[in-house]
Motif scaffolding. Structure first.
Motif, PDB file in Angstrom:
ATOM      1  N   TYR A  59       0.841  -1.197   0.000  1.00  0.00           N
ATOM      2  CA  TYR A  59       0.000   0.000   0.000  1.00  0.00           C
ATOM      3  C   TYR A  59       0.880   1.254   0.000  1.00  0.00           C
ATOM      4  N   ARG A  75      -4.181   6.069   8.513  1.00  0.00           N
ATOM      5  CA  ARG A  75      -5.482   5.889   7.852  1.00  0.00           C
ATOM      6  C   ARG A  75      -5.542   4.552   7.121  1.00  0.00           C
ATOM      7  N   ILE A  76      -4.467   4.196   6.403  1.00  0.00           N
ATOM      8  CA  ILE A  76      -4.433   2.918   5.686  1.00  0.00           C
ATOM      9  C   ILE A  76      -4.505   1.758   6.673  1.00  0.00           C
ATOM     10  N   ARG A  78      -5.904   1.758   9.578  1.00  0.00           N
ATOM     11  CA  ARG A  78      -7.268   1.694  10.100  1.00  0.00           C
ATOM     12  C   ARG A  78      -8.186   0.927   9.148  1.00  0.00           C
ATOM     13  N   GLU A  79      -8.035   1.174   7.837  1.00  0.00           N
ATOM     14  CA  GLU A  79      -8.851   0.474   6.847  1.00  0.00           C
ATOM     15  C   GLU A  79      -8.530  -1.012   6.817  1.00  0.00           C
ATOM     16  N   TYR A  81      -7.396  -2.724   9.380  1.00  0.00           N
ATOM     17  CA  TYR A  81      -7.878  -3.293  10.641  1.00  0.00           C
ATOM     18  C   TYR A  81      -9.388  -3.523  10.619  1.00  0.00           C
ATOM     19  N   LYS A  82     -10.126  -2.705   9.857  1.00  0.00           N
ATOM     20  CA  LYS A  82     -11.567  -2.902   9.723  1.00  0.00           C
ATOM     21  C   LYS A  82     -11.868  -4.248   9.055  1.00  0.00           C
ATOM     22  N   GLN A  83     -10.953  -4.696   8.174  1.00  0.00           N
ATOM     23  CA  GLN A  83     -11.173  -5.945   7.445  1.00  0.00           C
ATOM     24  C   GLN A  83     -10.717  -7.167   8.234  1.00  0.00           C
TER      25      GLN A  83
END
Length: 374
Positions: A59, A75-76, A78-79, A81-83
């Motif tokens: 990324y 921010r990347i 966090r995205e 970790y959401k998955q």
């Protein structure tokens, strides 16, 4: 086991680069559930998400500047970790990456591994390269205290960390896995009747390339049959090419730029020695890569080189910026075929045993497994 690494190797988001980082990370992926690599890139580069393998992804941050990298990378993360839950954050240096790793550790309750790929602490040469470096050193002395594991690529660096108070159970000496380069493709700037030296380096201040060119210029006065390949790229390339012109060496010193890892063997095969005159070096995997092709290295006695080269057995170590010692060392190799072959054979055998790639990969994976169980 899900891992996120923070670093700056742009080959992991599709940029051309030295080495075999893409292949290495794909191999890591075989042993983990998911490996996501967040890489600092500048917005001007406009890099895209780069699939390395089925479960390894690079990324790019495409940040406005290095300050904004911190926010873009968070921010990347966090995205990601959401998955899926992240078990371990691996930081490729103890500075900005390390500080972000500390934040992510406490914010998301994951384990933190900080890597020391450089010889930073109490290193005057490194401190003098930038006014920021003494401040980075202070920062790193904070971040290492927060790490669950610290991976050093050489024993001397680990000794500095241990003297600082890092507990031995958190300190792991694991060098970079090295894959023998292949010898595919076509060699550049090779002429029958000439003899060759090689230097596989990033074109940065640390590598002391102007000193190396001066040494080669003196060598060529006595041995005009020699030419020098400089493999690599970096911010100093325009200055280096200009310096080569000023020294009237354009017909004997070639800046080849980046050479794919699968072609490096072509140059190590033909070269009689590799030159590595860095002011400081944490490891120096190019010493191993050359040695696996029976090409011995003449290197300054940096932390990294001394942890690899067995003096006068697999290569030759010299003092920093000692042109006379450099000349003597090079001539001892190029003037005696028996010495050259003896050093080359010993390097190939010794490095092949001590730095066997799969064994080192296994140590890294086992470190991750132990962290994930904590």
């Amino acid at each position: 086991m899900n891992i996120v690494t923070l670093g700056s190797d742009k080959s992991l988001v599709g940029a051309p680069a030295l080495g075999d980082a893409v292949d290495r990370h794909a191999s890591y992926g075989i042993h983990v559930g998911r490996l996501d690599v967040i890489v600092y890139t500048n917005r001007r580069e406009q890099r895209k998400v780069f699939p390395i393998s089925a479960n390894v992804m690079g990324y790019p941050t495409n940040s406005l500047n290095k300050v904004m990298f911190w926010f873009d990378a968070a921010r990347i993360f966090r995205e990601i970790y959401k998955q899926r839950k992240v078990d371990i954050v691996v930081c490729q240096d103890p500075f900005v990456f390390g500080l972000l790793g500390v934040y992510l550790k406490y914010r998301y309750k994951c384990k933190l591994q900080i890597n020391f790929h450089g010889d930073f602490w109490s290193n005057q040469n490194w401190r003098q390269e930038s006014w920021l470096n003494p401040w980075f050193e202070r920062l790193s002395r904070f971040t290492v205290k927060q790490a669950d594991a610290i991976r050093s690529v050489s024993t001397p660096i680990a000794a500095k960390l241990q003297a600082f108070g890092v507990p031995s159970d958190r300190l792991h000496v694991i060098p970079t896995p090295v894959r023998k380069p292949q010898a595919q493709g076509t060699i550049k700037h090779y002429q029958l009747g000439f003899r060759y030296l090689v230097s596989d380096v990033r074109l940065v201040v640390t590598k002391n390339i102007f000193f190396m060119i001066d040494v080669f210029a003196s060598l060529r006065q006595k041995h005009p049959e020699f030419k020098l390949w400089i493999i690599g790229d970096g911010p100093l390339r325009p200055d280096i090419e200009k310096y080569i012109q000023q020294k009237s060496l354009t017909d004997s010193v070639y800046c080849l730029g980046l050479i794919p890892h699968d072609e490096l063997g072509l140059y190590f095969q033909k070269a009689e020695a590799q030159l590595l005159f860095s002011t400081h070096e944490s490891f120096g995997k190019v010493i191993i890569e050359a040695g696996l092709w029976h090409c011995p290295t003449v290197a300054t006695a940096t932390t990294g080189a001394t942890s690899i080269i067995r003096p006068n057995s697999t290569g030759i170590l010299i003092p920093h910026n000692d042109a006379s010692a450099a000349m003597t060392a090079i001539e001892s190799i190029i003037s005696n075929q028996e010495t050259r072959q003896r050093l080359g054979r010993a390097a190939a055998e010794d490095y092949g045993q001590r730095f066997e790639r799969q064994a080192i990969m296994t140590k890294i994976i086992n470190l991750w497994k132990s962290l994930a169980r904590l």
